[in-house]
Design an enzyme around this catalytic site. Structure first.
Site, PDB file in Angstrom:
ATOM      1  CB  SER A 138      35.191  41.431  31.300  1.00 34.55           C
ATOM      2  OG  SER A 138      34.292  40.397  30.926  1.00 34.55           O
ATOM      3  CE1 TYR A 151      33.031  41.360  36.245  1.00 35.42           C
ATOM      4  CE2 TYR A 151      32.374  40.774  34.007  1.00 35.42           C
ATOM      5  CZ  TYR A 151      33.318  40.763  35.022  1.00 35.42           C
ATOM      6  OH  TYR A 151      34.528  40.157  34.821  1.00 35.42           O
TER       7      TYR A 151
END
Length: 251
Positions: A138, A151
């Site tokens: 990501s 995350y």
């Protein structure tokens, strides 16, 4: 022989779009997911693919289940030529409000789970002297985005894991790369992004929009296909509308 690709987290979002792209490319795909309802929907939507698609349920965070599932896939459906690690979860929580339990859970699924799948598939592909692994990271693993302490850390770990496995497996004919998506219209993003954060993302992404999951398919196919990317390994390709490259975006 027609290539066979395993997509972990393949029944929804980015994983499902990639699974569809693999089938459209003429290859075979194993759709793996932990959510039974998502598998049922994927099975219905991919019914026309018939014997080119196989479905399996397992939790990437359960090492024994993941190992057993990959053994069964190779026994019952055929040898894997590639893997896409798309299974993951996320939460948008400030660092000082993030519990150790939540941090561990996100790392366990996003990083450790991806590692176990990559390791087990990598062993088999290395023994055959060919294969490709594509890990979904990501832009939150490349840039410090507020609210993403767990995350972002998990996805940064995916980038480094990709590099190390690429170095170790290169001589064995297995390539390992990653894709770092920017904001994508997926169920996970809809859960994580408030109206305010959506507006901020759009302001900071040079293309001024979110992408559809299908816009990652080309990148995944490129990295999976040795005819297109045989000398590409250890790389992280940002598919992000220019977010990582962005500096001053104008007045």
């Amino acid at each position: 022989m027609t290539p066979t690709i395993l997509v972990a987290g393949g029944a929804s979002g980015i994983g499902f779009a990639i699974a569809q792209g693999i089938l459209a490319h003429g290859w075979r795909v194993v759709v793996a997911d932990v959510v039974e309802a998502s598998i049922a929907r994927a099975r219905e939507e991919l019914a026309d693919a018939k014997d080119r698609v196989h479905f399996v349920r397992f939790d990437v965070a359960d090492e024994a289940a993941a190992v057993g599932a990959i053994e069964a896939i190779e026994r019952d459906f055929g040898a894997l030529d590639g893997v896409v690690n798309s299974a993951g979860i996320g939460r948008d929580v400030p660092a000082l409000e993030t519990s150790a339990e939540l941090f561990r859970k996100i790392l366990d699924i996003n990083l450790v789970g991806s590692f176990v799948v990559a390791r087990e598939a990598g062993k088999r592909m290395a023994a055959r002297g060919r294969g490709a692994i594509v890990n979904i990271s990501s832009v939150s693993g490349l840039r410090g985005n507020a609210g993403r302490v767990a995350y972002g850390s998990s996805k940064a770990g995916v980038v480094m894991m990709t590099q190390i496995m690429a170095v170790e497996l290169a001589s064995k004919g297995v390539r390992v790369n990653a894709i770092a998506p920017g904001p994508i219209e997926t169920p996970l993003v809809k859960e994580m992004h408030s109206a305010g954060s959506r507006a901020e993302w759009i302001e900071r992404v040079p293309q001024r929009r979110y992408a559809a999951p299908g816009e990652l398919v080309g990148a995944a196919l490129f990295l999976l296909d040795p005819a297109q990317s045989s000398f590409v390994t250890g790389q992280t390709l940002a598919v992000d509308g220019g977010f990582v490259a962005g500096g001053m975006l104008g007045q």
